[in-house]
Scaffold this motif. Structure first.
Motif: not given
Length: 195
Positions: A60, A4-5
């Protein structure tokens, strides 16, 4: 979670090395703590995983904040560009109109002088000069109206321009320093920094 990063392999390897180094340095700190305080403190794989999870959540969060600021600044810059274009167009139109009015005024004055010199009894020429003078005054009134309209539009554009300025003013030194300290900032940050 790491997917997701959207980080590259080189950044992931740097983060991994950093997290490992910090975790291993805790062992030395634990030993020093034991020597100084005579108390035990231990690290576990679970604490290591919690540290990694905390680091990723912080990263994040920072990425989301930077992305939000980039989007807001891009909107502000877009508004400022639009306002500048409108103001430049209005200024050009106003200058053209003023130049035309000045030319007409000069022509009218020359015509009035010629009529006055030629003959006082030439009523038709005087009427023509008066008509031309009225046309010039009408054009001057139109130019004034255009100028007033341009000023009104500029007043309407100023809040948007000030809003864009405020969007830029929200950046502080720590935000810029944080962006500089990123080993490889996201491409959105690089684009904004280049602007």
């Amino acid at each position: 979670l790491v997917d997701e990063l959207n980080l590259g392999e080189d950044v992931l390897s740097l983060i991994s090395a950093h997290v490992s180094e910090v975790h291993l340095s805790i062992n030395a700190a634990n030993k020093r703590y034991l020597d100084e305080e005579r108390r035990y403190n231990s690290t576990t794989p679970k604490s290591f995983l919690e540290f990694v999870s905390f680091y990723i959540s912080m990263l994040t969060d920072k990425q989301h904040k930077v992305k939000f600021n980039i989007e807001r600044l891009e909107r502000g810059l877009g508004i400022m560009k639009k306002v500048q274009q409108k103001v430049a167009t209005l200024r050009t139109d106003l200058q053209d109109t003023i130049a035309m009015v000045e030319d007409k005024k000069a022509a009218t004055e020359v015509l009035i002088e010629q009529v006055t010199e030629a003959s006082a009894g030439a009523e038709e020429e005087k009427l023509a000069a008066n008509v031309e003078s009225e046309n010039c005054e009408r054009l001057a009134a139109e130019a004034q109206k255009i100028q007033d309209q341009a000023e009104q539009e500029m007043k309407e554009a100023m809040p948007a321009m000030e809003e864009a300025q405020k969007a830029i003013d929200c950046l502080d030194k720590s935000s810029i320093q944080e962006l500089k300290n990123l080993p490889k900032p996201p491409f959105e940050c690089v684009d904004v920094g280049a602007a």
